[in-house]
Scaffold this active site. Structure first.
Site, PDB file in Angstrom:
ATOM      1  CE1 TYR A   1      15.622  22.236 -16.325  1.00 19.09           C
ATOM      2  CE2 TYR A   1      15.636  20.787 -14.417  1.00 19.09           C
ATOM      3  CZ  TYR A   1      16.169  21.851 -15.123  1.00 19.09           C
ATOM      4  OH  TYR A   1      17.245  22.525 -14.603  1.00 19.09           O
TER       5      TYR A   1
ATOM      6  NE  ARG B   1      27.701  22.159 -19.465  1.00 22.49           N
ATOM      7  CZ  ARG B   1      26.526  22.399 -18.863  1.00 22.49           C
ATOM      8  NH1 ARG B   1      25.417  21.765 -19.222  1.00 22.49           N
ATOM      9  NH2 ARG B   1      26.443  23.291 -17.909  1.00 22.49           N
TER      10      ARG B   1
ATOM     11  CE  LYS C   1      18.161  24.838 -17.144  1.00 19.88           C
ATOM     12  NZ  LYS C   1      18.700  24.510 -15.833  1.00 19.88           N
TER      13      LYS C   1
ATOM     14  CD  GLU D   1      20.640  26.772 -18.252  1.00 20.02           C
ATOM     15  OE1 GLU D   1      20.129  27.637 -17.524  1.00 20.02           O
ATOM     16  OE2 GLU D   1      21.212  25.749 -17.798  1.00 20.02           O
ATOM     17  CG  ASP D   2      23.085  23.871 -20.559  1.00 21.89           C
ATOM     18  OD1 ASP D   2      23.307  24.125 -19.356  1.00 21.89           O
ATOM     19  OD2 ASP D   2      22.356  22.935 -20.908  1.00 21.89           O
TER      20      ASP D   2
ATOM     21  CG  ASP E   1      20.492  27.829 -14.469  1.00 21.63           C
ATOM     22  OD1 ASP E   1      20.176  28.105 -13.299  1.00 21.63           O
ATOM     23  OD2 ASP E   1      20.071  26.835 -15.078  1.00 21.63           O
TER      24      ASP E   1
ATOM     25  CG  ASN F   1      18.325  20.356 -11.914  1.00 20.43           C
ATOM     26  OD1 ASN F   1      18.107  21.494 -12.313  1.00 20.43           O
ATOM     27  ND2 ASN F   1      18.702  19.387 -12.715  1.00 20.43           N
TER      28      ASN F   1
HETATM   29  N1  LIG Z   1      22.597  19.488 -11.105  1.00 17.23           N
HETATM   30  C1  LIG Z   1      22.607  20.653 -11.685  1.00 17.23           C
HETATM   31  O1  LIG Z   1      21.782  21.526 -11.368  1.00 17.23           O
HETATM   32  C2  LIG Z   1      23.619  20.970 -12.717  1.00 17.23           C
HETATM   33  C3  LIG Z   1      24.404  20.002 -13.270  1.00 17.23           C
HETATM   34  N2  LIG Z   1      25.326  20.325 -14.221  1.00 17.23           N
HETATM   35  C4  LIG Z   1      26.065  19.241 -14.845  1.00 17.23           C
HETATM   36  O2  LIG Z   1      27.444  19.394 -14.656  1.00 17.23           O
HETATM   37  C5  LIG Z   1      28.126  18.827 -15.747  1.00 17.23           C
HETATM   38  C6  LIG Z   1      29.288  19.713 -16.119  1.00 17.23           C
HETATM   39  O3  LIG Z   1      28.835  20.969 -16.535  1.00 17.23           O
HETATM   40  P1  LIG Z   1      29.898  22.144 -16.799  1.00 17.23           P
HETATM   41  O4  LIG Z   1      30.757  22.334 -15.632  1.00 17.23           O
HETATM   42  O5  LIG Z   1      29.159  23.297 -17.298  1.00 17.23           O
HETATM   43  O6  LIG Z   1      30.745  21.500 -17.979  1.00 17.23           O
HETATM   44  P2  LIG Z   1      32.242  21.813 -18.360  1.00 17.23           P
HETATM   45  O7  LIG Z   1      32.475  21.184 -19.677  1.00 17.23           O
HETATM   46  O8  LIG Z   1      32.524  23.251 -18.178  1.00 17.23           O
HETATM   47  O9  LIG Z   1      33.105  21.021 -17.247  1.00 17.23           O
HETATM   48  C7  LIG Z   1      33.258  19.641 -17.186  1.00 17.23           C
HETATM   49  C8  LIG Z   1      34.502  19.345 -16.352  1.00 17.23           C
HETATM   50  O10 LIG Z   1      34.558  17.939 -16.136  1.00 17.23           O
HETATM   51  C9  LIG Z   1      35.908  17.528 -16.288  1.00 17.23           C
HETATM   52  N3  LIG Z   1      35.959  16.115 -16.604  1.00 17.23           N
HETATM   53  C10 LIG Z   1      35.640  15.500 -17.773  1.00 17.23           C
HETATM   54  N4  LIG Z   1      35.858  14.175 -17.646  1.00 17.23           N
HETATM   55  C11 LIG Z   1      36.294  13.962 -16.397  1.00 17.23           C
HETATM   56  C12 LIG Z   1      36.677  12.811 -15.669  1.00 17.23           C
HETATM   57  N5  LIG Z   1      36.634  11.604 -16.236  1.00 17.23           N
HETATM   58  N6  LIG Z   1      37.095  12.964 -14.393  1.00 17.23           N
HETATM   59  C13 LIG Z   1      37.121  14.174 -13.824  1.00 17.23           C
HETATM   60  N7  LIG Z   1      36.762  15.293 -14.458  1.00 17.23           N
HETATM   61  C14 LIG Z   1      36.346  15.188 -15.722  1.00 17.23           C
HETATM   62  C15 LIG Z   1      36.437  18.418 -17.388  1.00 17.23           C
HETATM   63  O11 LIG Z   1      37.853  18.451 -17.333  1.00 17.23           O
HETATM   64  C16 LIG Z   1      35.817  19.742 -17.011  1.00 17.23           C
HETATM   65  O12 LIG Z   1      36.643  20.370 -16.069  1.00 17.23           O
HETATM   66  C17 LIG Z   1      27.094  18.595 -16.846  1.00 17.23           C
HETATM   67  O13 LIG Z   1      26.846  17.218 -16.959  1.00 17.23           O
HETATM   68  C18 LIG Z   1      25.855  19.281 -16.340  1.00 17.23           C
HETATM   69  O14 LIG Z   1      24.686  18.579 -16.682  1.00 17.23           O
HETATM   70  C19 LIG Z   1      25.538  21.617 -14.618  1.00 17.23           C
HETATM   71  C20 LIG Z   1      24.777  22.609 -14.101  1.00 17.23           C
HETATM   72  C21 LIG Z   1      23.715  22.353 -13.159  1.00 17.23           C
HETATM   73  C1  LIG Z   2      20.620  21.495 -14.839  1.00 14.93           C
HETATM   74  C2  LIG Z   2      21.494  22.202 -15.743  1.00 14.93           C
HETATM   75  O1  LIG Z   2      21.410  23.409 -15.870  1.00 14.93           O
HETATM   76  C3  LIG Z   2      22.489  21.475 -16.471  1.00 14.93           C
HETATM   77  O2  LIG Z   2      22.634  20.276 -16.294  1.00 14.93           O
HETATM   78  O3  LIG Z   2      23.175  22.107 -17.286  1.00 14.93           O
HETATM   79 MG   LIG Z   3      22.438  24.133 -17.544  1.00 12.71          MG
END
Ligand SMILES: NC(=O)C1=CN([C@@H]2O[C@H](COP(=O)(O)OP(=O)(O)OC[C@H]3O[C@@H](n4cnc5c(N)ncnc54)[C@H](O)[C@@H]3O)[C@@H](O)[C@H]2O)C=CC1
Ligand SMILES: CC(=O)C(=O)O
Ligand SMILES: [Mg+2]
Length: 618
Positions: A139, A192, A210, A281-282, A304, A511
């Site tokens: 993961y 993504r 996952k 997912e993603d 997710d 996470n």
């Molecule tokens: N910890 C966890 O369980 C999870 C973590 N994530 C992480 O969250 C991140 C984003 O995922 P999503 O929202 O699906 O992507 P997304 O592409 O939908 O959203 C990303 C957002 O970040 C903004 N952004 C980009 N550069 C920026 C900057 N310099 N300053 C401020 N905002 C900025 C964009 O405008 C957009 O609104 C990924 O890296 C993913 O790995 C996502 C899901 C679960």
């Molecule tokens: C953890 C997860 O789902 C993500 O980073 O997209």
């Molecule tokens: Mg994800």
């Protein structure tokens, strides 16, 4: 309404009394069915139509060197494996030694994938035994590297691919999958992948990883999970020009073409496996939201990144409140900055707003929105009309406002200038919590975090982007910039930090791997027809209460990754109860034992069972 204790008794009774009948007529998952008179349902033996090398090469049946002598005779594999029959303990010893000898995480990933492709029982035994060590390989973070390299390290196919060349054929294709019982499907379009962007068909490693956690932590059976990639092309130029790339070599489908493609796939899988849970997912924003809106009231599905990330992040914030000696009911008093206004950022903040409303300490949903300040790549979602000294910015801001969708607009601050930088927002808002969901490393600047720490005794700093190379700041930085006072959680694991005063800065992994396995377990055991918002809220509350007072005092918010199976059991039981309370469970109720026992009893345990050849078994 039935109490959850009664519900627990009732569901268990179906499992005890109904057996195979329950499965046929009542829709209980096979994993919830105990021993019965039908030997095919007996957990202590497994019937198979296969024999000979076909058994040895089937990862769901193979035992490698562990086939007993009687079994070798029965299954016509005598002489096809080394003579000494070795039990699982010895196999584990060999596998672990070989694994430890490998130097890079990617080499370990390839090794573990090969093991999974040879012998799933042994793979899951190893994974469960060494969960805290191996979760970071199968993961995040290593799965991110594996996605980037997927076309180079490809060995053998796992899961199913549906591509643009399969239009019109999907309802036939789903029958190519060899198993009738599918409980959980994780599907991505690779648009993504973590914070790594568009990786097209290489994204397949994410559903595989996952689902490995669904099995290891959530106890879903290996034969009833299905990883899927919807290959609608990629806009990643380097993959498009790479001769080894295995996905479709055209730009991504979009618009109506994209949505009708996904619709054909959903219709096809739903017609073959109407009870299966589908986890999106993603998927890139706004497709992620659009697909969720389209399907959440029609089939058993959730997103997710939007929903189960919201559950675990809310759990992290609620546990942090306890760690600060405050009541969880004071969530509405927090000032929360969320950097990243995409699927995850908006999803997480919606969950926080839901929780504030549910706690009843805000007068309206709008009041809850007012406690959250959201930034995207242009800065604060604020009021362009206030950008008086920068006409350029007014124009740009106006354009941006028209691009924000309804969900994002809820967070716009009418009394603050649009596009303020993070540092400016922190200075004005004096946040108690900062969340990073951008996929961009370094977004939490030293100035921003130091300013936050100037006003907060225990600043809650959550750089949640994955993998670790995309985290908004590192654990070292967070503790350094807050003089060791931060309550820290990140999407990917960071080691604890030794502080100059001799104390240890505790890190947490926040996470969705803490939330989705239990959600899936509860949904499949109850055979929920829909996934409801309360399931996520209750998941958050369950996890938020798992750390002991001593752990909280030290800054530990959740049980460690080693305990993911216990977390899944607790979450699964609560989600199952919610399914019954809300009337979406389709499992039938009779008098019986405790629901938690049923959920626990349904969880897959990786042990070898005797195999019996039966030509008509399936
Ligand atoms: N910890 C966890 O369980 C999870 C973590 N994530 C992480 O969250 C991140 C984003 O995922 P999503 O929202 O699906 O992507 P997304 O592409 O939908 O959203 C990303 C957002 O970040 C903004 N952004 C980009 N550069 C920026 C900057 N310099 N300053 C401020 N905002 C900025 C964009 O405008 C957009 O609104 C990924 O890296 C993913 O790995 C996502 C899901 C679960
Ligand atoms: C953890 C997860 O789902 C993500 O980073 O997209
Ligand atoms: Mg994800």
């Amino acid at each position: 309404m039935l109490s959850s204790r009664t519900l627990s008794k009732n569901l268990a009774s179906v499992v005890r009394q109904g057996r195979s009948l329950a499965r046929r007529n009542y829709g209980l998952p096979a994993s919830a069915i105990g021993l019965g008179t039908d030997p095919r349902k007996d957990k202590n033996i497994q019937l198979t139509p296969l024999r000979g090398v076909n058994i040895i090469h089937d990862p769901l049946l193979s035992k490698g060197t562990a086939f007993s002598i009687a079994e070798r005779e029965r299954l016509s594999i005598r002489g096809l494996v080394p003579p000494r029959c070795q039990e699982m303990e010895k196999q584990l010893l060999r596998i672990k030694r070989n694994l430890d000898a490998l130097e890079t995480p990617l080499a370990k990933f390839v090794f573990l994938s090969a093991l999974q492709d040879r012998n799933e029982t042994l793979f899951y035994k190893l994974l469960i035994n060494y969960l805290d060590e191996l979760a970071g390989i199968i993961y995040t973070p290593t799965v991110g590297e594996a996605c980037l390299m997927s076309h180079s390290i490809y060995r053998r196919s796992r899961g199913m691919y549906f591509s643009s060349q399969d239009r019109g054929a999907m309802s036939a294709m789903v029958h190519n999958w060899p198993h009738d019982e599918v409980d959980v499907i994780v599907v991505t379009d690779g648009s993504r992948v973590l914070g790594l962007g568009d990786l097209g068909a290489n994204g397949m490693q994410i559903p595989i990883g996952k689902l490995s956690l669904y099995v290891a932590a959530g106890g879903i059976r290996p034969r009833s999970v299905l990883p899927v990639v919807l290959d609608v092309g990629t806009n990643n130029e380097s993959l498009l020009h790479d001769p080894l790339y295995l996905g479709m070599g055209h730009p991504r489908l979009d618009g109506e073409e994209y949505y009708s493609f996904v619709d054909e796939w959903v219709t096809a899988v739903h017609s073959r496996w109407p009870n299966a849970l589908i986890q999106f997912e993603d998927f890139k924003y706004p497709h992620a939201y659009n697909l969720l809106n389209k399907y959440q009231d029609k089939i058993t599905c959730f997103n997710d990144d939007i929903q189960s990330t919201s559950a675990i992040t809310l759990a992290g914030i609620l546990a942090s409140l306890k760690a600060r000696g405050r009541s969880q009911e004071t969530l509405n008093e927090e000032r929360i900055i969320c950097v990243g206004a995409g699927s995850a950022g908006v999803g997480v903040c919606e969950g926080i707003v839901d929780a504030m409303v549910a706690q009843g300490r805000v007068n309206s949903r709008d009041e809850a929105y007012s406690r959250i300040w959201m930034l995207d790549q242009h800065g604060l979602l604020g009021n362009p009309a206030l950008n008086t000294n920068d006409p350029q910015s007014i124009v740009g801001g106006g354009e941006r406002m028209s691009k924000l969708d309804e969900r994002q607009k809820c967070y716009v601050k009418a009394d603050m200038t649009d596009r303020l930088s993070l540092e400016e927002v922190v200075e004005q808002v004096k946040p108690t919590v900062i969340l990073g969901l951008t996929g961009v490393p370094g977004v939490f600047s030293e100035k921003a975090i130091r300013t936050m720490a100037k006003y907060q005794e225990k600043p809650i700093v959550f750089p949640l982007s994955n993998p670790d190379t995309r985290a908004e700041c590192t654990a070292e930085e967070a503790f350094k910039w807050t003089d060791g006072r931060a309550i820290f959680a990140s999407g990917s694991p960071f080691p604890d930090v030794n502080l100059p005063n001799g104390r240890v800065g505790r890190t947490n992994q926040c996470n969705n791997s803490y939330s989705f396995p239990g959600l899936g377990l509860g949904i499949t055991v109850s055979r929920a027809s829909r996934v409801t918002p309360n399931m996520f809220l209750e998941t958050a509350k369950t996890i938020a209460d798992m750390a002991s007072p001593q752990q909280l005092k030290e800054g530990t918010l959740f049980p460690g990754v080693h305990y993911l199976r216990d977390v899944a059991l607790a979450v699964g039981t609560r989600v199952c109860e919610v399914a019954f309370e809300e009337g979406v469970a389709t499992a039938v109720l009779k008098e019986g034992e405790m629901l938690s026992d049923v959920v626990e009893g349904s969880m897959f345990v990786p042990e070898y069972v005797p195999l019996v050849h039966a030509p008509n078994a399936h």
